[in-house]
Design an enzyme around this catalytic site. Structure first.
Site, PDB file in Angstrom:
ATOM      1  N   PRO A  17      51.727   2.398  56.230  1.00 44.09           N
ATOM      2  CG  PRO A  17      50.167   0.821  55.527  1.00 44.09           C
ATOM      3  CD  PRO A  17      51.528   1.345  55.205  1.00 44.09           C
ATOM      4  N   GLY A  20      49.459  -2.856  61.338  1.00 42.44           N
ATOM      5  CA  GLY A  20      49.316  -3.997  60.438  1.00 42.44           C
ATOM      6  C   GLY A  20      49.068  -5.294  61.174  1.00 42.44           C
ATOM      7  N   GLY A  22      50.359  -9.081  62.176  1.00 38.95           N
ATOM      8  CA  GLY A  22      51.461 -10.024  62.316  1.00 38.95           C
ATOM      9  C   GLY A  22      50.983 -11.432  62.004  1.00 38.95           C
ATOM     10  CG  ASP A  47      55.801  -8.735  60.051  1.00 33.79           C
ATOM     11  OD1 ASP A  47      56.738  -8.049  59.610  1.00 33.79           O
ATOM     12  OD2 ASP A  47      55.971  -9.733  60.790  1.00 33.79           O
ATOM     13  CE1 TYR A  52      57.944 -15.354  62.100  1.00 29.84           C
ATOM     14  CE2 TYR A  52      56.322 -14.037  60.915  1.00 29.84           C
ATOM     15  CZ  TYR A  52      57.338 -14.122  61.848  1.00 29.84           C
ATOM     16  OH  TYR A  52      57.740 -12.996  62.521  1.00 29.84           O
ATOM     17  CE  LYS A  81      59.631 -10.123  60.553  1.00 31.22           C
ATOM     18  NZ  LYS A  81      58.339 -10.766  60.186  1.00 31.22           N
ATOM     19  CG  HIS A 114      63.360 -13.248  61.224  1.00 27.23           C
ATOM     20  ND1 HIS A 114      62.454 -14.184  60.775  1.00 27.23           N
ATOM     21  CD2 HIS A 114      62.819 -12.754  62.353  1.00 27.23           C
ATOM     22  CE1 HIS A 114      61.430 -14.257  61.600  1.00 27.23           C
ATOM     23  NE2 HIS A 114      61.638 -13.406  62.582  1.00 27.23           N
TER      24      HIS A 114
END
Length: 328
Positions: A17, A20, A22, A47, A52, A81, A114
Site C-alpha cells: 500500500p 497508511g 503514522g 507505521d 514511539y 524502526k 530510524h
C-alpha cells in the site's frame, strides 16, 4: 477500497500500500483506538517505531482485529524502526525482537533504521532531552555494521524487507558501498513545501521507494516556530481543495501519492483518519500537479539537530553541499 488504487512495488518484488497510518506522537490511550478505526476504514499499512513507546498498545489492537476476523495478518503491511539507541551490532536484533513482542507479531513487513545517527543505549531514559555524552552522531563504518545485522534479520525471517529513514543521498551512497541488500524504502520528511525532488529521483535510480512522513507539514510538531509557513494554509492548496470539495490535508496527501511516494499521515482523530483516506479517491489534473510542484520552498521543518553532537550545523547534518553536487 479507495486505498487499493495506490500501491507501489518494492525492490523485493512485494506490492505494498502507498497509503497508511503514522503513529508518531500518538499517545497511549489513543493510539490503539486510532489503529482500530483506521483498519476498519480501509487502512492496510501501519507505521510504527520502537522509539514511539506505544507499540504494546498497537499490538493489543492488532491482536483483537485478527481475532475478530476484521483482517488477516497478511492483509496488513506493518513497519517499525530500529532506534538510534540500538545501532551497536549486538543490540539490533534485541530491538527488533522487542518490537515484535510488543506488536504481538511473528514478523515485520518492513524494518527501517530510524536515523543514521546513533545514541547511547540509555538515551531513551532522558529522550528527547539528550546529554552530549548520549549523542554519538553519524559514523559510516559503524552504520555499515548495523546494516549487516539488519540484513541478517531478513534471512532469519524476522522481517520481510529492510530500509532506512532520514538518509540523505550522500549517506545512502555510503551505505550502498558495503550493503548486500539495497534498502527497500527511505522514509523522510516530505510535503508540498519540501518535495525532495532530487532525493526522489536518486531513490528511483537505486530502486528505493521514497516514503513521506509529515505529509501535511506536521502542524503539531515539537520545536515548531510561529514564523514557519503553514503548508495547509497555502492559497494554491486551498484553491485546489475547494475545487475538489476536499480538505487541504487531503490535497497534500493526494499530491504525494500522485508523485509516487508512500504516505503515512498521523492522526488519532476519527474524523481526520476517515478524511485522510478520502485523499485516495481524489484524482488531480496534470495542471493541478504542476501548480503544486511550483509551491516547493525546500523548507525542511525537522532539523533533527537535538539528536546530534553540539555544533553540528543543518548543512552538515543533511549533507546539503554534497547532495547538491551529486549528479544523477
Amino acid at each position: 477500497m479507495a486505498s487499493d488504487k495506490w500501491t507501489l512495488k518494492l525492490n523485493t518484488g512485494k506490492v505494498v500500500p502507498a497509503f497508511g497510518l503514522g503513529t508518531w506522537q500518538s499517545e497511549k490511550g489513543l493510539v490503539g483506538q486510532a489503529v482500530d478505526i483506521a483498519v476498519r476504514n480501509g487502512y492496510r499499512s501501519i507505521d510504527c517505531a520502537w522509539l514511539y513507546r506505544n507499540e504494546d498498545e498497537i499490538g493489543a489492537t492488532l491482536e483483537t482485529l485478527f481475532k475478530e476476523g476484521v483482517v488477516k495478518r497478511e492483509d496488513l503491511f506493518i513497519t517499525s524502526k530500529l532506534s538510534g539507541t540500538h545501532h551497536n551490532a549486538e543490540d539490533v536484533e534485541e530491538c527488533c525482537r522487542d518490537t515484535l513482542k510488543n506488536l504481538k507479531l511473528d514478523y515485520l513487513d518492513l524494518y527501517l533504521v530510524h536515523s543514521p545517527a546513533a545514541l547511547k543505549k540509555d538515551a531513551l531514559l532522558s529522550f528527547p532531552n539528550l546529554t552530549e555524552e548520549q549523542k554519538f552522531g553519524y559514523n559510516s563504518e559503524h552504520l555499515a555494521k548495523t546494516w549487516e545485522v539488519m540484513e541478517s534479520l531478513v534471512s532469519k525471517g524476522l522481517v520481510k524487507a529492510i530500509g532506512i529513514s532520514n538518509f540523505t543521498i550522500t549517506k545512502t551512497e555510503k551505505l550502498l558501498e558495503t550493503a548486500k541488500i539495497v534498502p527497500a524504502v527511505n522514509q523522510v520528511e516530505c510535503h508540498p513545501y519540501f518535495q525532495q525532488k532530487k532525493l526522489k529521483k536518486y531513490c528511483d535510480s537505486k530502486g528505493i521507494v521514497l516514503e513521506a512522513y509529515a505529509p501535511l507539514g506536521s502542524p503539531g510538531r515539537p520545536r515548531a516556530s510561529p514564523d514557519d509557513p503553514v503548508v495547509m494554509e497555502d492559497p494554491i492548496i486551498k484553491q485546489i481543495a475547494e475545487k475538489h470539495g476536499a480538505t487541504t490535508g487531503q490535497i497534500c496527501i493526494s499530491f504525494l501519492l500522485h508523485s509516487g511516494l508512500m504516505v503515512i499521515p498521523k492522526s488519532t482523530s476519527e474524523k481526520r483518519i476517515k478524511e485522510n483516506i478520502g485523499a485516495c479517491s481524489i484524482t488531480l489534473s496534470p495542471e493541478e500537479i504542476q501548480a503544486l510542484e511550483g509551491i516547493d520552498k525546500n523548507l525542511r521543518l525537522f532539523l533533527g539537530l537535538f539528536f546530534l553532537p553540539k555544533g553540528t550545523t543543518v548543512e552538515q547534518a543533511w549533507d546539503v553541499a554534497a547532495d547538491e553536487a551529486y549528479f544523477i
